[in-house]
Design a protein around this motif. Structure first.
Motif, PDB file in Angstrom:
ATOM      1  N   ALA A  52      22.550  -5.219   6.449  1.00  0.00           N
ATOM      2  CA  ALA A  52      22.874  -5.233   5.023  1.00  0.00           C
ATOM      3  C   ALA A  52      21.828  -4.470   4.212  1.00  0.00           C
ATOM      4  N   GLY A  53      20.551  -4.648   4.561  1.00  0.00           N
ATOM      5  CA  GLY A  53      19.502  -3.929   3.859  1.00  0.00           C
ATOM      6  C   GLY A  53      19.605  -2.429   4.046  1.00  0.00           C
ATOM      7  N   ALA A  54      19.937  -1.992   5.272  1.00  0.00           N
ATOM      8  CA  ALA A  54      20.069  -0.557   5.525  1.00  0.00           C
ATOM      9  C   ALA A  54      21.220   0.037   4.713  1.00  0.00           C
ATOM     10  N   LEU A  55      22.331  -0.695   4.627  1.00  0.00           N
ATOM     11  CA  LEU A  55      23.453  -0.192   3.826  1.00  0.00           C
ATOM     12  C   LEU A  55      23.075  -0.096   2.351  1.00  0.00           C
ATOM     13  N   LEU A  56      22.389  -1.120   1.845  1.00  0.00           N
ATOM     14  CA  LEU A  56      21.970  -1.089   0.444  1.00  0.00           C
ATOM     15  C   LEU A  56      20.961   0.030   0.208  1.00  0.00           C
ATOM     16  N   GLY A  57      20.032   0.203   1.136  1.00  0.00           N
ATOM     17  CA  GLY A  57      19.060   1.278   0.997  1.00  0.00           C
ATOM     18  C   GLY A  57      19.712   2.645   0.993  1.00  0.00           C
ATOM     19  N   THR A  58      20.750   2.818   1.819  1.00  0.00           N
ATOM     20  CA  THR A  58      21.465   4.096   1.838  1.00  0.00           C
ATOM     21  C   THR A  58      22.095   4.394   0.492  1.00  0.00           C
ATOM     22  N   VAL A  59      22.679   3.371  -0.127  1.00  0.00           N
ATOM     23  CA  VAL A  59      23.299   3.560  -1.447  1.00  0.00           C
ATOM     24  C   VAL A  59      22.247   3.899  -2.487  1.00  0.00           C
ATOM     25  N   LEU A  60      21.111   3.214  -2.447  1.00  0.00           N
ATOM     26  CA  LEU A  60      20.074   3.435  -3.449  1.00  0.00           C
ATOM     27  C   LEU A  60      19.405   4.800  -3.281  1.00  0.00           C
ATOM     28  N   VAL A  61      19.183   5.209  -2.039  1.00  0.00           N
ATOM     29  CA  VAL A  61      18.537   6.497  -1.797  1.00  0.00           C
ATOM     30  C   VAL A  61      19.395   7.643  -2.312  1.00  0.00           C
ATOM     31  N   ALA A  62      20.703   7.440  -2.360  1.00  0.00           N
ATOM     32  CA  ALA A  62      21.584   8.492  -2.872  1.00  0.00           C
ATOM     33  C   ALA A  62      21.290   8.823  -4.333  1.00  0.00           C
ATOM     34  N   THR A  63      20.629   7.927  -5.058  1.00  0.00           N
ATOM     35  CA  THR A  63      20.300   8.192  -6.465  1.00  0.00           C
ATOM     36  C   THR A  63      19.088   9.107  -6.608  1.00  0.00           C
ATOM     37  N   GLY A  64      18.312   9.305  -5.541  1.00  0.00           N
ATOM     38  CA  GLY A  64      17.150  10.182  -5.614  1.00  0.00           C
ATOM     39  C   GLY A  64      16.035   9.670  -4.735  1.00  0.00           C
ATOM     40  N   GLU A  66      12.928   9.347  -5.262  1.00  0.00           N
ATOM     41  CA  GLU A  66      11.880   8.560  -5.909  1.00  0.00           C
ATOM     42  C   GLU A  66      12.104   7.056  -5.753  1.00  0.00           C
ATOM     43  N   VAL A  67      13.313   6.666  -5.381  1.00  0.00           N
ATOM     44  CA  VAL A  67      13.605   5.244  -5.213  1.00  0.00           C
ATOM     45  C   VAL A  67      12.917   4.672  -3.977  1.00  0.00           C
ATOM     46  N   LEU A  68      12.469   5.525  -3.053  1.00  0.00           N
ATOM     47  CA  LEU A  68      11.833   5.042  -1.825  1.00  0.00           C
ATOM     48  C   LEU A  68      10.587   4.218  -2.118  1.00  0.00           C
ATOM     49  N   ARG A  69       9.847   4.594  -3.160  1.00  0.00           N
ATOM     50  CA  ARG A  69       8.673   3.813  -3.525  1.00  0.00           C
ATOM     51  C   ARG A  69       9.072   2.399  -3.949  1.00  0.00           C
ATOM     52  N   TRP A  70      10.189   2.287  -4.630  1.00  0.00           N
ATOM     53  CA  TRP A  70      10.673   0.977  -5.045  1.00  0.00           C
ATOM     54  C   TRP A  70      11.179   0.165  -3.847  1.00  0.00           C
ATOM     55  N   LEU A  71      11.731   0.863  -2.869  1.00  0.00           N
ATOM     56  CA  LEU A  71      12.158   0.156  -1.659  1.00  0.00           C
ATOM     57  C   LEU A  71      10.952  -0.412  -0.914  1.00  0.00           C
ATOM     58  N   ALA A  72       9.854   0.338  -0.878  1.00  0.00           N
ATOM     59  CA  ALA A  72       8.633  -0.185  -0.247  1.00  0.00           C
ATOM     60  C   ALA A  72       8.127  -1.409  -0.997  1.00  0.00           C
ATOM     61  N   LEU A  73       8.197  -1.373  -2.323  1.00  0.00           N
ATOM     62  CA  LEU A  73       7.778  -2.528  -3.115  1.00  0.00           C
ATOM     63  C   LEU A  73       8.693  -3.721  -2.862  1.00  0.00           C
ATOM     64  N   ALA A  74       9.999  -3.467  -2.748  1.00  0.00           N
ATOM     65  CA  ALA A  74      10.938  -4.552  -2.454  1.00  0.00           C
ATOM     66  C   ALA A  74      10.652  -5.174  -1.093  1.00  0.00           C
ATOM     67  N   THR A  75      10.286  -4.350  -0.117  1.00  0.00           N
ATOM     68  CA  THR A  75       9.923  -4.870   1.202  1.00  0.00           C
ATOM     69  C   THR A  75       8.694  -5.763   1.118  1.00  0.00           C
ATOM     70  N   LEU A 116       0.818  -1.196   0.000  1.00  0.00           N
ATOM     71  CA  LEU A 116       0.000   0.000   0.000  1.00  0.00           C
ATOM     72  C   LEU A 116       0.860   1.259   0.000  1.00  0.00           C
ATOM     73  N   LEU A 117       1.967   1.228   0.746  1.00  0.00           N
ATOM     74  CA  LEU A 117       2.878   2.374   0.724  1.00  0.00           C
ATOM     75  C   LEU A 117       3.391   2.640  -0.689  1.00  0.00           C
ATOM     76  N   ALA A 118       3.662   1.554  -1.421  1.00  0.00           N
ATOM     77  CA  ALA A 118       4.263   1.709  -2.743  1.00  0.00           C
ATOM     78  C   ALA A 118       3.246   2.079  -3.811  1.00  0.00           C
ATOM     79  N   LEU A 119       2.026   1.562  -3.713  1.00  0.00           N
ATOM     80  CA  LEU A 119       1.087   1.681  -4.826  1.00  0.00           C
ATOM     81  C   LEU A 119      -0.048   2.668  -4.600  1.00  0.00           C
ATOM     82  N   VAL A 120      -0.439   2.900  -3.355  1.00  0.00           N
ATOM     83  CA  VAL A 120      -1.559   3.809  -3.086  1.00  0.00           C
ATOM     84  C   VAL A 120      -1.000   5.192  -2.774  1.00  0.00           C
ATOM     85  N   PRO A 121      -1.252   6.169  -3.604  1.00  0.00           N
ATOM     86  CA  PRO A 121      -0.662   7.488  -3.386  1.00  0.00           C
ATOM     87  C   PRO A 121      -1.348   8.236  -2.246  1.00  0.00           C
TER      88      PRO A 121
END
Length: 460
Positions: A154-166, A168-177, A96-101
């Motif tokens: 490990a997930g927090a470290l990977l998330g930190t690297v991905l968030v550095a790209t922008g 908007e990636v947070l929505r994809w992180l919610a989907l990955a979760t 719901l976090l990822a898909l429901v605006p």
């Protein structure tokens, strides 16, 4: 009791242990990618930081309402289904976090995530206890926590690297979760469970006495464990405020301390729990309280010292603090499980989770409020409350009888006997004793059955 030298490799060799380890690792790694950034995500979609925090708190409080239901479900004999449900509820919330605006999607998702998060500890503990059996239960629980800590880190470290790209990636992180939780649920659903013994009917008076005594002990443990639960937010809330505001240290210090704590927990948790397998869980939990209380006093002393010396002292105290954390997490749940009759394990775990969850929901407000009054207003009462909790564990539960299975009871006896299952009913028949017991008693002419009554193994 023979020390069980269980390692992670041996854990995955337990029937079903490998699938459980895979589920725990994937779920923790994917959850760790979003967990540090969920408030930032809420702010990006339009919530203020206070409203986001309040929404998450409401979700966690709503989850507490589901904990007794999970305990009742476990007591009905369920093991896989509650654990699968906890993961699926979190998966739907993350989806719901990822898909429901908008704010509505975040609010509903936060409630579902809170429900899944609160019912996960008792359901996971019941599942691991069923997989590992009494002899390896504490070590298996510690191994599961080590896997989850490693996955979250490990997930927090990977998330930190991905968030550095922008952002908007947070929505994809919610989907990955969501996908990680769903994958974990699918794996858990196929975990093979050993045949569960069915308790034999006991006299009503004995059943009532056992139920009352066992749940009273768990209630004492739950109340004593409330100050223990504050340890969880010390690294994330109290120490950053102490280091940055009071000691004027750089942000690198709380970050480095957090990493050091995580590494020590991952490296030492299983080793310490296995090394202390001969110690009663009540004793280990008592010493955990002493270590945590001493650490709180040392944190206060470091703040009072000030400057670079105080900062270094606070950093060094993280070692006994982490050891106290390891002793607490390694002994508390096993002690709760063995303090209640087997048929009330679900309610016992739910009662423990209610006290822990309430403390976790309230301690951010309490910690920040007390620190605003001064360092002594937090650290001295927290140390005193933890010492009181440790004394309650030591003295308030001394008279209770542990509800061990026949296997556990025999492992504590002076003479070993050979046990062989004879039926699907609760209890085991002794065909022939072995060792010194055989020399003294000789063979029994007829089998005898073990019946548990009020936590005591009675021969009938």
């Amino acid at each position: 009791m023979t020390t069980t030298r269980t390692t992670l490799r041996e854990l995955v060799r337990i029937p079903g242990g490998g699938r459980y380890a895979l589920s725990a690792t994937v779920e923790a790694a994917t959850s760790g990618m979003l967990r540090p950034f969920i408030v930032i995500y809420a702010v990006l979609i339009g919530l203020s930081a206070p409203r986001a925090g309040m929404t998450l708190t409401v979700g966690m409080l709503a989850g507490l309402g589901a904990v007794p239901l999970a305990g009742w479900w476990i007591d009905r004999g369920a093991r896989r289904a509650p654990a699968v449900t906890a993961l699926l509820v979190r998966a739907v919330g993350s989806l719901l976090l990822a898909l429901v605006p908008g704010i509505a999607g975040f609010a509903i998702g936060a409630v579902l995530i809170g429900v899944g998060t609160q019912i996960a500890p008792p359901t996971n503990s019941a599942l691991v206890a069923a997989l590992a059996g009494p002899a390896r239960r504490a070590a298996a629980l510690a191994a599961g926590r080590s896997l989850r800590n490693a996955g979250l880190g490990a997930g927090a470290l990977l998330g930190t690297v991905l968030v550095a790209t922008g952002p908007e990636v947070l929505r994809w992180l919610a989907l990955a979760t969501a996908l990680g939780c769903a994958f974990g649920a699918a794996v858990i659903a196929r975990v093979p469970l050993p045949e569960q013994p069915v308790p034999a009917p006991a006299p009503a008076a004995a059943t009532k006495e056992a139920r009352g005594a066992g749940l009273r002990t768990v209630t004492i443990l739950a109340l004593a464990g409330i100050p223990y639960a504050f340890y969880a937010d010390i690294l994330e809330i109290a120490l950053p405020l102490l280091l940055v505001q009071d000691l004027h240290a750089s942000l690198a210090w709380p970050s480095a301390i957090f990493v050091a704590n995580t590494v020590m927990v991952i490296a030492l948790q299983l080793v310490v729990v296995v090394r202390l397998a001969k110690w009663p869980h009540r004793t280990v939990l008592f010493w955990s309280g002493l270590l945590l209380a001493a650490a709180y006093l040392a944190f206060w002393l470091g703040g009072a010292t000030g400057g670079g010396s105080g900062t270094i002292l606070v950093a060094l105290v993280i070692v006994p603090f982490t050891l106290g954390e390891i002793l607490y997490t390694g002994s508390s749940v096993p002690l709760v499980i063995e303090s209640a009759p087997p048929h009330l394990m679900g309610r016992a775990l739910a009662r423990w989770q209610l006290s822990y969850g309430l403390a976790r929901a309230a301690d951010p407000v309490i910690i920040t409020g007390l620190l605003s009054l001064g360092a002594a207003a937090l650290w001295l009462p927290l140390a005193a409350a933890t010492l009181l909790g440790a004394a309650t564990v030591r003295l308030g539960t001394r008279r209770h009888r542990l509800h061990r299975s026949p296997e556990q009871s025999m492992s504590h006896a002076a003479d070993a006997v050979t046990l062989r299952p004879a039926s699907r009913q609760y209890g085991r028949f002794i065909d022939r004793p072995s060792g010194p017991l055989a020399a003294r008693r000789g063979p029994r002419p007829s089998p005898r059955r073990v019946v548990p009554m009020s936590g005591v193994d009675v021969w009938v």
